[in-house]
Design a protein around this motif. Structure first.
Motif, mmCIF file in Angstrom:
data_model
loop_
_atom_site.group_PDB
_atom_site.id
_atom_site.type_symbol
_atom_site.label_atom_id
_atom_site.label_comp_id
_atom_site.label_asym_id
_atom_site.label_seq_id
_atom_site.Cartn_x
_atom_site.Cartn_y
_atom_site.Cartn_z
ATOM 1 N N CYS A 1 5.001 23.997 87.855
ATOM 2 C CA CYS A 1 6.071 24.546 87.027
ATOM 3 C C CYS A 1 5.486 24.899 85.661
ATOM 4 O O CYS A 1 4.318 24.653 85.385
ATOM 5 C CB CYS A 1 7.210 23.536 86.883
ATOM 6 N N VAL A 2 6.305 25.485 84.823
ATOM 7 C CA VAL A 2 5.901 25.827 83.458
ATOM 8 C C VAL A 2 6.727 24.964 82.512
ATOM 9 O O VAL A 2 7.955 24.949 82.593
ATOM 10 C CB VAL A 2 6.135 27.317 83.159
ATOM 11 N N VAL B 1 5.472 33.235 86.779
ATOM 12 C CA VAL B 1 5.272 32.556 85.500
ATOM 13 C C VAL B 1 6.334 33.000 84.488
ATOM 14 O O VAL B 1 6.882 32.182 83.737
ATOM 15 C CB VAL B 1 3.846 32.837 84.966
ATOM 16 N N ARG C 1 -2.429 32.636 87.272
ATOM 17 C CA ARG C 1 -1.288 32.098 86.520
ATOM 18 C C ARG C 1 -1.666 31.867 85.065
ATOM 19 O O ARG C 1 -0.830 32.019 84.165
ATOM 20 C CB ARG C 1 -0.822 30.789 87.146
ATOM 21 N N ASN D 1 2.950 33.510 76.733
ATOM 22 C CA ASN D 1 2.813 32.734 75.500
ATOM 23 C C ASN D 1 2.656 33.638 74.278
ATOM 24 O O ASN D 1 3.040 33.269 73.169
ATOM 25 C CB ASN D 1 1.626 31.775 75.605
ATOM 26 N N ALA E 1 8.888 30.458 82.902
ATOM 27 C CA ALA E 1 8.861 30.274 81.449
ATOM 28 C C ALA E 1 10.235 30.537 80.848
ATOM 29 O O ALA E 1 10.726 29.789 79.999
ATOM 30 C CB ALA E 1 7.823 31.205 80.828
ATOM 31 N N TRP F 1 10.844 20.765 81.247
ATOM 32 C CA TRP F 1 10.924 22.028 81.980
ATOM 33 C C TRP F 1 12.217 22.051 82.755
ATOM 34 O O TRP F 1 12.913 21.040 82.885
ATOM 35 C CB TRP F 1 9.731 22.196 82.914
ATOM 36 N N LEU G 1 3.537 27.284 76.023
ATOM 37 C CA LEU G 1 3.955 26.706 77.293
ATOM 38 C C LEU G 1 2.704 26.374 78.104
ATOM 39 O O LEU G 1 1.644 26.945 77.890
ATOM 40 C CB LEU G 1 4.809 27.718 78.065
ATOM 41 N N ARG G 2 2.871 25.452 79.035
ATOM 42 C CA ARG G 2 1.706 25.125 79.856
ATOM 43 C C ARG G 2 2.116 24.820 81.292
ATOM 44 O O ARG G 2 3.258 24.438 81.553
ATOM 45 C CB ARG G 2 0.940 23.961 79.251
ATOM 46 N N PRO G 3 1.164 24.975 82.199
ATOM 47 C CA PRO G 3 1.472 24.682 83.597
ATOM 48 C C PRO G 3 1.393 23.183 83.860
ATOM 49 O O PRO G 3 0.616 22.459 83.229
ATOM 50 C CB PRO G 3 0.372 25.422 84.355
ATOM 51 N N LEU H 1 0.356 33.350 82.033
ATOM 52 C CA LEU H 1 0.933 32.478 81.012
ATOM 53 C C LEU H 1 0.420 32.856 79.622
ATOM 54 O O LEU H 1 1.148 32.721 78.632
ATOM 55 C CB LEU H 1 0.614 31.009 81.333
#
Ligand SMILES: [Zn+2]
Length: 162
Positions: A59-60, A87, A21, A29, A91, A67, A42-44, A25
């Motif tokens: 989630c993202v 992802v 992931r 990104n 996103a 989110w 963005l981040r998890p 991401l």
């Protein structure tokens, strides 16, 4: 969507915990930086499950933690294609709903694009504008929007429309 109870405390997912992931991401990104350069990556984020027999959901989120949408499929942690699809969907949902804008937008047609498989790669698909010169098309692979010519150069992109 929130109920009558406090949501469980979210947890920032550190890099390396779900490497597939993370890679996905990174790609998304890159597209975010290419299209919305003012936005931080963005981040998890992990959200504990309400059920004790389930592991946490992931989630993202935007950089500020906002989110929207569904949690990612748990299987997406272990399969590269599933990870990228999950992802990308997460996103897109977060950006579109939290920022109230279609994302990413096709630089040629100004339309929101959708992830779609093309030549074995998840790619951004645009419906086109229906006019000659504007059929549905694949804009770029996910992660490839930064490699495109700069959007909005009307003097170079304009086509004869008659
Ligand atoms: Zn387009």
């Amino acid at each position: 969507m929130n109920g009558f109870f406090d949501p469980p405390e979210p947890r920032r997912v550190p890099p390396g915990e779900y490497p597939l992931r993370d890679e996905a991401l990174d790609l998304v990104n890159r597209d975010l930086a290419a299209t919305l350069p003012d936005r931080k990556p963005l981040r998890p984020q992990g959200v504990p499950s309400f059920h004790e027999d389930e592991s946490e959901h992931v989630c993202v989120t935007l950089a500020n933690g906002d989110w929207h949408g569904d949690f990612m499929d748990p299987d997406s942690a272990y399969d590269p294609a599933l990870a990228l699809a999950a992802v990308t969907d997460a996103a897109q949902e977060t950006v579109a709903e939290c920022l109230w804008q279609a994302w990413p937008v096709c630089g040629e047609h100004g339309l929101g694009m959708h992830p779609r498989e093309a030549d074995g790669r998840l790619s951004w698909w645009c419906a086109g504008n229906g006019l000659p010169g504007g059929p549905a098309h694949i804009r770029a692979a996910v992660g490839g929007l930064d490699g495109l010519p700069h959007p909005y150069r009307p003097e170079r992109k304009r086509r004869r429309t008659g």
